[in-house]
Design an enzyme around this catalytic site. Sequence first.
Site, PDB file in Angstrom:
ATOM      1  N   GLU A 126       0.814  -1.216   0.000  1.00 42.69           N
ATOM      2  CA  GLU A 126       0.000   0.000   0.000  1.00 42.69           C
ATOM      3  C   GLU A 126       0.850   1.270   0.000  1.00 42.69           C
ATOM      4  O   GLU A 126       0.437   2.306  -0.514  1.00 42.69           O
ATOM      5  CB  GLU A 126      -0.963   0.021   1.187  1.00 42.69           C
ATOM      6  CG  GLU A 126      -2.100  -0.992   1.086  1.00 42.69           C
ATOM      7  CD  GLU A 126      -1.732  -2.358   1.638  1.00 42.69           C
ATOM      8  OE1 GLU A 126      -0.539  -2.595   1.927  1.00 42.69           O
ATOM      9  OE2 GLU A 126      -2.650  -3.196   1.779  1.00 42.69           O
ATOM     10  N   LYS A 148     -17.310   0.332   6.679  1.00 40.26           N
ATOM     11  CA  LYS A 148     -17.864  -0.683   5.774  1.00 40.26           C
ATOM     12  C   LYS A 148     -19.381  -0.535   5.643  1.00 40.26           C
ATOM     13  O   LYS A 148     -19.928  -0.673   4.551  1.00 40.26           O
ATOM     14  CB  LYS A 148     -17.502  -2.065   6.310  1.00 40.26           C
ATOM     15  CG  LYS A 148     -17.699  -3.179   5.304  1.00 40.26           C
ATOM     16  CD  LYS A 148     -17.117  -4.494   5.821  1.00 40.26           C
ATOM     17  CE  LYS A 148     -17.231  -5.583   4.764  1.00 40.26           C
ATOM     18  NZ  LYS A 148     -16.622  -6.848   5.215  1.00 40.26           N
ATOM     19  N   PHE A 170     -11.262  -6.513  14.702  1.00 35.64           N
ATOM     20  CA  PHE A 170     -10.252  -7.025  13.789  1.00 35.64           C
ATOM     21  C   PHE A 170      -9.928  -5.986  12.715  1.00 35.64           C
ATOM     22  O   PHE A 170     -10.815  -5.458  12.054  1.00 35.64           O
ATOM     23  CB  PHE A 170     -10.737  -8.326  13.141  1.00 35.64           C
ATOM     24  CG  PHE A 170      -9.760  -8.883  12.139  1.00 35.64           C
ATOM     25  CD1 PHE A 170      -8.511  -9.338  12.546  1.00 35.64           C
ATOM     26  CD2 PHE A 170     -10.078  -8.942  10.787  1.00 35.64           C
ATOM     27  CE1 PHE A 170      -7.606  -9.831  11.629  1.00 35.64           C
ATOM     28  CE2 PHE A 170      -9.178  -9.442   9.869  1.00 35.64           C
ATOM     29  CZ  PHE A 170      -7.933  -9.889  10.286  1.00 35.64           C
ATOM     30  N   GLN A 171      -8.668  -5.662  12.588  1.00 37.66           N
ATOM     31  CA  GLN A 171      -8.166  -4.687  11.611  1.00 37.66           C
ATOM     32  C   GLN A 171      -8.766  -3.294  11.785  1.00 37.66           C
ATOM     33  O   GLN A 171      -8.872  -2.540  10.831  1.00 37.66           O
ATOM     34  CB  GLN A 171      -8.349  -5.197  10.176  1.00 37.66           C
ATOM     35  CG  GLN A 171      -7.464  -6.416   9.912  1.00 37.66           C
ATOM     36  CD  GLN A 171      -7.365  -6.794   8.447  1.00 37.66           C
ATOM     37  OE1 GLN A 171      -8.264  -6.524   7.670  1.00 37.66           O
ATOM     38  NE2 GLN A 171      -6.266  -7.435   8.087  1.00 37.66           N
ATOM     39  N   MET A 181      24.852   7.518   0.487  1.00 31.44           N
ATOM     40  CA  MET A 181      24.835   8.826   1.129  1.00 31.44           C
ATOM     41  C   MET A 181      25.207   8.708   2.608  1.00 31.44           C
ATOM     42  O   MET A 181      25.896   9.577   3.161  1.00 31.44           O
ATOM     43  CB  MET A 181      23.461   9.481   0.969  1.00 31.44           C
ATOM     44  CG  MET A 181      23.406  10.904   1.483  1.00 31.44           C
ATOM     45  SD  MET A 181      24.657  11.949   0.706  1.00 31.44           S
ATOM     46  CE  MET A 181      23.725  12.659  -0.653  1.00 31.44           C
TER      47      MET A 181
HETATM   48  C1  LIG Z   1      13.127   5.118   4.174  1.00 30.15           C
HETATM   49  C2  LIG Z   1      14.452   5.693   4.440  1.00 30.15           C
HETATM   50  N1  LIG Z   1      15.296   5.086   5.300  1.00 30.15           N
HETATM   51  C3  LIG Z   1      16.529   5.600   5.538  1.00 30.15           C
HETATM   52  C4  LIG Z   1      16.930   6.740   4.932  1.00 30.15           C
HETATM   53  C5  LIG Z   1      18.310   7.334   5.205  1.00 30.15           C
HETATM   54  N2  LIG Z   1      19.114   7.348   3.985  1.00 30.15           N
HETATM   55  C6  LIG Z   1      19.257   8.452   3.214  1.00 30.15           C
HETATM   56  S1  LIG Z   1      20.176   8.191   1.851  1.00 30.15           S
HETATM   57  C7  LIG Z   1      20.454   6.584   2.282  1.00 30.15           C
HETATM   58  C8  LIG Z   1      21.300   5.695   1.434  1.00 30.15           C
HETATM   59  C9  LIG Z   1      20.647   5.374   0.142  1.00 30.15           C
HETATM   60  O1  LIG Z   1      21.373   4.323  -0.445  1.00 30.15           O
HETATM   61  P1  LIG Z   1      21.112   3.937  -1.943  1.00 30.15           P
HETATM   62  O2  LIG Z   1      19.670   3.752  -2.190  1.00 30.15           O
HETATM   63  O3  LIG Z   1      21.986   2.800  -2.317  1.00 30.15           O
HETATM   64  O4  LIG Z   1      21.532   5.261  -2.726  1.00 30.15           O
HETATM   65  P2  LIG Z   1      22.981   5.927  -2.838  1.00 30.15           P
HETATM   66  O5  LIG Z   1      23.110   6.944  -1.757  1.00 30.15           O
HETATM   67  O6  LIG Z   1      24.003   4.830  -2.691  1.00 30.15           O
HETATM   68  O7  LIG Z   1      22.999   6.542  -4.180  1.00 30.15           O
HETATM   69  C10 LIG Z   1      19.811   6.276   3.484  1.00 30.15           C
HETATM   70  C11 LIG Z   1      19.882   4.964   4.150  1.00 30.15           C
HETATM   71  C12 LIG Z   1      15.997   7.369   4.073  1.00 30.15           C
HETATM   72  N3  LIG Z   1      16.277   8.516   3.458  1.00 30.15           N
HETATM   73  N4  LIG Z   1      14.791   6.811   3.825  1.00 30.15           N
END
Ligand SMILES: Cc1ncc(C[n+]2csc(CCOP(=O)(O)OP(=O)(O)O)c2C)c(N)n1
Lengths: 603, 176
Positions: free
Chosen positions: A76, A188, A138-139, A500
Site C-alpha cells: 500500500e 464498511k 479485527f483490523q 549517502m
Molecule cells: C526510508 C528511508 N530510510 C533511511 C533513509 C536514510 N538514507 C538516506 S540516503 C540513504 C542511502 C541510500 O542508499 P542507496 O539507495 O543505495 O543510494 P545511494 O546513496 O548509494 O545513491 C539512506 C539509508 C531514508 N532517506 N529513507
Amino acid sequence: MTTASPYLSPTPPAGAAPSSATETPSETLTGSELIWATLAREGVDTVFGYPGGAIMPTYDMLPRYPSIRHILVRHEQCAAHMADGYARASGRVGVAIATSGPGATNLVTAIATAMMDSIPMVCITGQVPSALLGSDAFQEIDITGITLPITKHNYLVTRAEDIVPTLREAFYVARSGRPGPVLVDITKDAQQAQATVTWSDAPVRLPGYRPERGPLVKELEQALTLLQHAQRPLILAGHGVVESAATSALLEFVRRTDIPVACTLLGLGGFPASHEHNLGMMGMHGEAWVNQAIQEADLLVAVGMRFDDRVTGNVKNYAKGAKKIHIELDPAEINKVVKVDVALVGDARAILSQLNPHVTETHHPAWRARIDQLKGDAAVRDIKSLPDYGKLYAPHVIHDLWQLTEGKALIVTDVGQHQMWEAQYYKHDYPRKLLTSGGLGTMGFALPAAIGARFACPGEEIWVICGDGGFQMTAAELSTCAQENIKLNIAIINNGFLGMVRQWQQMFYDRRYVATPIKSPDFVKLAEAHELLGLRVTRRSEIADAVAAARASAVTTLVDFRVDAEDSVYPMVPAGANLDEMIRRPLPEPPPTTSKPETGAGQ
Amino acid sequence: MTNTLRQTIVAQLEDKPGVLNRVTSLLRRRNYNIISLNVGRTHEPGISRMTLVLEGSDDEAGRITANLYKLVNVLSVQNLTHTQNVSRDLSLIKVRATAATRSAILELAEVFRARVVDLGSEALTLEVTGSQEKLDGLLPMLEPFGLLEMVQTGTVVMRRGPTSLVSQTLRPLAAE
Ligand SMILES: Cc1ncc(C[n+]2csc(CCOP(=O)(O)OP(=O)(O)O)c2C)c(N)n1
Ligand SMILES: [Mg+2]
C-alpha cells in the site's frame, strides 16, 4: 475525523448562486457506488490500490465504473507513492485506496512524503463497521488519528449520505491553496448502505477554509522599491513555481530585471536549466558559486520556497547582508525560518504577473560578472570534466543519460547520492520533469512514483534513477510493471553501499562504515524473473548502447550500473555549517601510472 | 521579539467532533506548554470558541496563529495579547475550615471578593472570579488552612468595545 460540513447551510447564500452549476436528477446508490461515481465525476482515470475486508464492498462495485482503471500494487505504501507520482507529473489529484488496519497504516510513509512536498492526493481507506469503532475490532486502526499530523485534512465517514459531499470536499482541499494529501476513512456499513444523491457541480464552500489570497498593493510597492535599489539580487525559485505553473511569468520577470536564478531541489525545471540566468541548485549539495552568491547577495527574491534547512545551512549566518522578499502561498511559511522584509502572500504566478508590468528594466552586469568569477575552478573540479580511468562514475552515467535523452526525459529519483548527482548533472529545462522526494527524503519512492507518472503522462520517456539500497525497498513493484504492461526505464546506480550514509561516515564518522555495505540480488536476473529486460553496464563506453537498448525495448528495462563504490557528492555543506563553508571535490589527481606496483608500500 | 510572555489566542471553531484534537495536536507537535485552554459553544449555532493561553514570544504566537488558521475547521483566529481586553478566570477552591478557622477564611474571602458556594463543618468552597493575579494573591493566604482541591476554568477573554469576533468570522462568509 469529521464529516462534511453541517455548519451553516450547505446551500449557497442568495446572490451567490453558482451559475455554471449543473444539476441532474437524484439517484439512489450504495455508498460503494457513490465512491466510484464521485471519483469519476472528479475526472479520476486511474487509482492505485490493494483490497481487503473493510474495502471489499467498494472493490466489488469497481467493474461498474469502466472509466476508472485500477492498478493493483504490491504494497500500500507504493499505492500512495504512485498516486503522488501521478500528481507530481500531472498536477492533478492522485488517488490511492486501501483497506483498514494494516492496509491503512502501510500508507503512512507515502502520505507523509506527499505532505512534506505539498502534493495533492486523496487516500481512501476502508474502516470497520461504525458499530465496532473504538472496540479494537479485527483490523480496526484509528487511521484518522494516526494521519492527523501528516495530512492537510482528513475525514471519518460513517454514513452513506456523507460520502459524496466529503469526497468532493477532499478533492477540493487536496488541490486548492497549498496542495496536500487528504485521507477519507469510510466505514464498511457506509459503503454498504444506500443513499440518494443529487449531483451538483456547484463549487465547494468551506467556512473556515479560504485558500485564495493576494498581496496588498502597498506590499507590492515595497517589493518593487527593493527590486529597484538592489545591486546584487538573486531569485530563489522553489517548488511553488512548478506548482503554480509560474515558469513563463518568472521568465518574463527575469527578462525585465536581469536577476540570476537559483533553484531548490524541487524547483529544478521550474526555470529552464539552460537559460543564461540560471545558476543551478542551491543548498547542501548546490553549486558552490550559488551558495556563495546567496551569501553575497543584497536582495533575495524567494518564490515558492520555504528556506528548508538543507537550503539555508546555518540560518544565523544565512544571507545576512540581503533584504528578502518572500512570495509564498502559505502564510504560515512567512518568517518561519528566515525573517523577511516583504512578504507577498499568494499564488506565485499571479504575483509575478502582477509585478511584471511595474518592474523597471534593470541590468546587473557587475553582479553577474562577480558570480561568473565565483565559479572559479569549479569546472576543473567537476567530475564531469575528469577522465574515468576505466571506472564507471555515477555522475558520468547521469550526465550521459541527460545527453542521450536530450534532457527531455521525465526523471524520477530515489533518495541518496544518486538523487543529488541527478540534480547536478541532469539539466531540466521543463517543469514536472523531475519527481523526487525532497522534504521527507523517502527511500523507495522512485519506482512506484514512476509507475504513477506513467499513467499521468502515457507518451513520455520515463527514467527511474535509483540507488541499489532504495530500489530494494520497493522492488516488488517490478511485478506491477509486468502485470500492467508498464514501460519504464530504470537506472540502478549500484555502488554496493547505502552511499549517502557511507559518505557521511567517511566525512564525519572517521570512515566507520557501519551497516552501509549492502548486498543486492542480481538485478539483471531480477528483471528477467519478472519477464522484463535486464542489462548491466560496468564502463562508461557501454552507457550509450544500454540506454539505446532500454529505449528500444517495449517492456520495462532495468540497467544495473556498477558504479564506483566510494565516490562522494560534492560540493557539500555539512549539516548546520554556514552556507559558504563547503567541502569541495578534491582537485584531480594525476592518472595512476601502470609501472607502479599494485600493492606499493607506504600508501 | 523573542521575549516570552503570556500569549492569548482566540479562535472560532466549527463545532464538530475531533476539532479540539486537531488544535491540540498542532500545539503538541511544537512542544508548547499550554497554560490554559478553554473551549465552549457560542451564541452562534455551529460555532465554538477557544481561548488559548500559553507562554511564548510574539514570533511563536504568530506561527501558532498562522498554523491554526490553516486547519480547515478553524474559522478565524486572533491574537489578543496586545489588545484591550476583559479577561476572566473562574476558580473553585475547597479549603479545610473548622469552627476555629472559618471566620478568618471568610474575612479573606471578603477581601478577595470570593463567594462561598458550599459550606460544611469541615470544609468550605470558594468561588473566585477574576484575573490570574487575584488568584495568585489568594492561594498562598489560604494555604495554611489546608487547601483540599482547586479547579480552574481557564482564561476566557473578550476585546473591549463593540467589536465582535464572531460576527467578524461570519462576515466574509456572508459576503462570498
Ligand atoms: C526510508 C528511508 N530510510 C533511511 C533513509 C536514510 N538514507 C538516506 S540516503 C540513504 C542511502 C541510500 O542508499 P542507496 O539507495 O543505495 O543510494 P545511494 O546513496 O548509494 O545513491 C539512506 C539509508 C531514508 N532517506 N529513507
Ligand atoms: Mg547505493
